[in-house]
Scaffold this motif. Structure first.
Motif, PDB file in Angstrom:
ATOM      1  N   ARG A  18      -1.939   7.009   6.726  1.00 31.70           N
ATOM      2  CA  ARG A  18      -2.192   6.895   5.290  1.00 31.70           C
ATOM      3  C   ARG A  18      -3.689   6.709   5.011  1.00 31.70           C
ATOM      4  NH1 ARG A  18       0.449   1.857   2.920  1.00 31.70           N
ATOM      5  NH2 ARG A  18       2.246   2.776   3.950  1.00 31.70           N
ATOM      6  N   GLU A  38      -6.232   5.199   2.238  1.00 30.14           N
ATOM      7  CA  GLU A  38      -6.184   4.274   1.103  1.00 30.14           C
ATOM      8  C   GLU A  38      -7.590   3.965   0.604  1.00 30.14           C
ATOM      9  OE1 GLU A  38      -2.186   1.581   1.854  1.00 30.14           O
ATOM     10  OE2 GLU A  38      -4.136   0.791   2.423  1.00 30.14           O
ATOM     11  N   HIS A  42     -10.570   1.752  -0.193  1.00 32.20           N
ATOM     12  CA  HIS A  42     -11.022   0.484   0.375  1.00 32.20           C
ATOM     13  C   HIS A  42     -11.125  -0.558  -0.730  1.00 32.20           C
ATOM     14  CE1 HIS A  42     -13.662  -2.446   2.344  1.00 32.20           C
ATOM     15  NE2 HIS A  42     -13.198  -1.940   3.478  1.00 32.20           N
ATOM     16  N   THR A  52     -10.237   5.178   3.166  1.00 30.55           N
ATOM     17  CA  THR A  52     -10.321   4.825   4.593  1.00 30.55           C
ATOM     18  C   THR A  52      -8.947   4.985   5.221  1.00 30.55           C
ATOM     19  OG1 THR A  52      -9.930   2.517   4.011  1.00 30.55           O
ATOM     20  CG2 THR A  52     -12.212   3.149   4.401  1.00 30.55           C
ATOM     21  N   SER A  62      -5.660   3.954   7.000  1.00 31.78           N
ATOM     22  CA  SER A  62      -4.882   2.708   6.962  1.00 31.78           C
ATOM     23  C   SER A  62      -3.789   2.773   8.030  1.00 31.78           C
ATOM     24  CB  SER A  62      -4.319   2.547   5.549  1.00 31.78           C
ATOM     25  OG  SER A  62      -3.486   1.442   5.462  1.00 31.78           O
ATOM     26  N   LYS A  63      -2.520   2.539   7.619  1.00 30.53           N
ATOM     27  CA  LYS A  63      -1.452   2.453   8.621  1.00 30.53           C
ATOM     28  C   LYS A  63      -0.794   3.801   8.868  1.00 30.53           C
ATOM     29  CE  LYS A  63      -0.209  -2.287   7.685  1.00 30.53           C
ATOM     30  NZ  LYS A  63       0.801  -3.209   7.206  1.00 30.53           N
ATOM     31  N   GLN A 114       1.445   9.050  -1.712  1.00 31.83           N
ATOM     32  CA  GLN A 114       0.313   8.571  -0.893  1.00 31.83           C
ATOM     33  C   GLN A 114      -0.309   9.747  -0.156  1.00 31.83           C
ATOM     34  OE1 GLN A 114      -0.690   5.445  -0.721  1.00 31.83           O
ATOM     35  NE2 GLN A 114       1.022   4.270  -1.566  1.00 31.83           N
ATOM     36  N   THR A 160     -11.745  -5.939   6.160  1.00 32.91           N
ATOM     37  CA  THR A 160     -11.453  -6.472   4.821  1.00 32.91           C
ATOM     38  C   THR A 160     -11.593  -7.982   4.768  1.00 32.91           C
ATOM     39  OG1 THR A 160      -9.143  -6.274   5.450  1.00 32.91           O
ATOM     40  CG2 THR A 160     -10.041  -4.575   3.995  1.00 32.91           C
TER      41      THR A 160
END
Ligand code: SF4
Length: 795
Positions: free
Chosen positions: A352, A354, A356, A363, A365-366, A466, A633
């Motif tokens: 994914r 997403e 930031h 960036t 993600s999972k 997404q 983060t």
């Protein structure tokens, strides 16, 4: 025949004739041969030196992984000499044999056996013995006597401050064992069994001698500290990438390779008995490359030397990866590589993209997982099943083999990588509706270690609202391999000096010429394609013991994964292990960890254990975010490493010993009494409530409080203080309480942990007793209170 014909002159002839007055011999007519009888007394010394009554098979159980078989020649119970054993099973007619195996270090071992530094009797610190005898005479009980000595501040300081300064005296076995046992009983009774700690290095060598100590420790409820990570031999990249401690072949497989690199591994010096395969495979035509900062011993065996500066290997590997990706995954497709990475890697899994939270843009993600997709969300363990795009059906699919298939009954038998007709899309670039998007990626090219952000593009598709791309899409972006139509900053070519991960860029960092980097990368890929994965990298401590070795290893392992070499005979990565005795491992594991007695065993990471108990955390001026990605983060912002340890312990991610600020024996009694009174359903429930309500605390939260100190340390087969004790001076000061060179430099004063109690005065001399068992005097025996002799390997 004249005299001149018999010798080279009259003078020589005269000398010979003269000699016959002193020695009688028969000779041939021409005088060219003489016959003596008797007079061999001069040989006796040599005959005696090499005579023997019997031959015993032995090896050296050191952490060298060689396990070479030796013949030890014995006369009258004394080792007279040794030679390499030559009865290994044959490998067949078409391969080199294993034997002869050995190295000069091993060949000299019998000298250790009879060395003046050999420990042959128990020894004890004289001051401790004197005070113990006095206390025992007065109190009558060994445990009370040891307690008397170890709790009296003056007596304690007397024997602790003598550590490392001589003063060991010979003592009988009975008394040495009595004092040792008394100290153990004292600790168990008054502080808790998890205040006992033990250390011994790698069990893969000499499993029995390792297990003897660990079993002793676990039977008593003590803690074992880890070793492989502690002395930095664990290639952390292996569990990160493969989920396996060290997934490598044995050294005999070097001979199957058709392109062999020695990367940070000085094979003839550090893997002496195995080195012959590297030398022999050259006779098959295999090209041998070495990557080393210096003209090391192994370089002279190589066909080509890549002289990367120390610590720059990752830059070289990334740039070779850049070449391989561009030329074999973008400019053209290599069916062998493509088939391999689809089946055996996660390159086609969807990730994914997403925004930031701090505005750096999109960036990674999972992973997309089955629970994100309505039609798959009801599957068992759906959150652990990764998803790929099936080019055949044009939709996302859940292939077998991911973690979610492992631990539930519904998916039994689906733990394999059979794609069952799925055609995984390695990139979503050609999927209908894909659009190029710019993403932010971390980069660590700054020599000071600070991260920066680079902006590159990936194709993205939309699934359930997404955006997603594949792992390969991300990898191409990270390596700077551009594709038409994608946004972002890209390398203009292999000669682009200023863009990270090009061959020209790495040359500025590593000193390896860009042309050589390109040529070796091409040869590497070509050989892998033509031999179907028989390209191998022998990798070693030259990298593994370097900071961020995991990242470097991963960059190197990626070259092998991209080109289909992992899991092939003659291919893959060969870390400096491979001779471990795996077969007896199952039985050993149960025996060594005393699992027949209690489980789980109290084992924890050595690095964390010593960092806390030697108070190195008190002067650690770094905060955990010093090593984070510029895209992190903020979870580690301002966090002290000791806080991170305490959090990991509190959340159950990492055990820490001692466990609680109470003796676990007392705690268990109290818990059981509470259960008996009906105040809690189970012991666990009562302990959880006590923790929650603050009446019980984790020991790590106040690690310097006397009730949380380690009290007994035993070392065997190990010179902890002389070798693997990183921060040895802190050990001397805080654990042993003897002279040390710790500099009170004020580091850490501005940066203290929040979750650990701070004592203005750091404790000195936490250990009541240090015992070492060894066959020779080492830095550790000299610091110990009691030294026990160990049988050497040959004995
Ligand atoms: S490599 Fe050397 S030290 Fe190791 S077992 Fe072989 S001979 Fe002994």
């Amino acid at each position: 025949m004249t005299d001149t014909a018999r010798t080279d002159g009259a003078a020589s002839n005269a000398l010979l004739k003269f000699g016959r007055f002193f020695t009688k011999w028969d000779e041939t007519d021409d005088g060219r041969a003489v016959f003596h009888e008797g007079g061999r007394q001069g040989d006796v010394f040599y005959r005696d030196r090499w005579s023997h009554d019997k031959v015993v098979r032995s090896t050296h159980g050191v952490n060298c992984t060689g396990s070479c078989s030796w013949k030890v020649y014995v006369k009258d119970g004394i080792i007279t000499w040794e030679s390499q054993q030559t009865d290994y099973p044959t490998t067949g007619a078409d391969r080199p044999e294993y034997e002869p195996r050995g190295c000069p270090r091993g060949a000299a071992f019998s000298w250790y056996t009879y060395s003046p530094t050999r420990v042959r009797y128990p020894y004890i610190r004289a001051s401790l013995l004197e005070m113990y005898r006095e206390s025992k005479a007065r109190l009558g009980d060994p445990v009370e006597a040891f307690r008397d000595v170890s709790t009296d501040p003056a007596k304690r300081a007397r024997y602790q401050s003598g550590r490392g300064k001589g003063g060991l005296v010979r003592v009988g076995w009975e008394e040495a064992l009595e004092i040792s046992a008394a100290s153990y009983v004292n600790t168990i009774k008054n502080y808790g069994p998890d205040r006992l700690v033990s250390f011994s290095p790698i069990p893969a060598m000499s499993q029995v001698s390792h297990a003897i100590g660990t079993r002793f420790t676990h039977l008593l409820g003590g803690a074992m500290t880890s070793f492989y990570d502690w002395y930095a031999d664990l290639p952390v990249a292996s569990p990160q990438v493969f989920g396996d401690q060290t997934d490598v072949p044995e050294s005999g497989d070097w001979w199957d390779s058709t392109y062999l690199m020695m990367w940070g591994s000085n094979v003839p010096l550090t893997r002496t008995p195995d080195a012959h395969w590297m030398a022999e495979v050259r006779y098959r035509g295999t090209k041998v490359i070495t990557v080393a900062p210096d003209y090391a011993d192994n370089v002279k065996f190589a066909d080509e030397w890549m002289p990367a500066q120390a610590g720059t290997d990752a830059a070289l590997a990334m740039s070779m990866g850049h070449v391989i990706l561009k030329e074999n995954f973008v400019d053209r497709q290599v069916p062998f590589f493509t088939d391999y990475v689809k089946k055996y890697t996660d390159l086609s899994m969807l990730v994914r993209l997403e925004e930031h939270p701090e505005g750096h843009g999109l960036t990674a993600s999972k992973f997309l997982v089955a629970s994100d997709l309505p039609e798959h969300a009801s599957q068992s363990d759906a959150a652990f099943k990764t998803v790929m795009w099936d080019a055949a059906s044009g939709r996302p699919v859940v292939p077998k083999g991911s973690m979610g298939f492992r631990h539930n009954a519904e998916d039994e038998g689906k733990w394999n990588l059979n794609l069952d007709g799925i055609d995984p899309a390695l990139s979503v670039k050609d999927v209908e509706g894909a659009q190029g998007v710019e993403i932010a990626l971390p980069c660590f090219e700054d020599p000071r270690g600070a991260g920066s952000i680079i902006r590159r593009g990936v194709p993205a598709i939309e699934i359930e609202g997404q955006r997603y791309c594949t792992v390969l899409d991300l990898m191409l972006a990270q390596y700077g391999v551009g594709r038409e139509g994608l946004p972002g900053q890209w390398a203009t070519g292999h000669d682009d000096v200023s863009t990270p991960y090009t061959p020209a860029w790495q040359a500025e960092i590593t000193s390896v010429p860009a042309d050589q980097c390109i040529r070796i990368a091409r040869e590497f890929a070509k050989n892998s394609e033509e031999s179907e994965g028989r390209t191998m990298i022998i990798i070693g401590a030259g990298i593994c013991h370097w900071y961020h070795a995991d990242a470097t290893y991963r960059a190197i392992m990626s070259l092998l994964m991209l080109t289909g070499c992992i899991g092939r005979n003659g291919g893959g990565w060969a870390h400096y292990v491979g001779q471990e005795k795996c077969r007896p491992m199952t039985g050993w594991f149960n025996m060594a960890n005393a699992l027949d007695w209690s489980r789980p065993p109290r084992t924890m990471i050595g690095t964390g254990y010593w960092y806390m108990h030697t108070d190195q955390w008190r002067t650690d001026g770094f905060s955990a975010d010093a090593i984070t990605s510029p895209l992190s983060t903020g979870h580690l912002d301002g966090l002290h490493a000791a806080d991170a340890m305490a959090t990991a312990n509190r959340l159950g991610w990492m055990p820490f010993y001692p466990q609680f600020n109470r003796n676990p024996l007392d705690l268990a009694d109290e818990a059981q009494a509470a259960v008996d009174r009906g105040e809690a359903a189970t012991v666990q429930e009562w302990v959880a409530r006590e923790l929650k309500e603050g009446r019980l605390k984790s020991a790590i939260e106040d690690v310097d409080a006397p009730e949380n100190w380690p009290r007994n340390l035993i070392l065997w087969r190990s010179n902890l203080f002389g070798s693997s004790a990183k921060g040895e001076e802190y050990f001397l000061k805080h654990l042993l309480g003897t002279h040390n060179n710790v500099m009170e430099n004020g580091h850490g004063a501005e940066h203290r942990p929040k979750d650990i109690v701070w004592h203005d005065e750091a404790p000195k001399g936490k250990l009541d007793l240090l015992i070492t068992s060894d066959f020779r005097m080492t830095s550790s025996t000299l610091l110990s209170d009691i030294v026990f002799p160990a049988a050497s390997w040959h004995r």
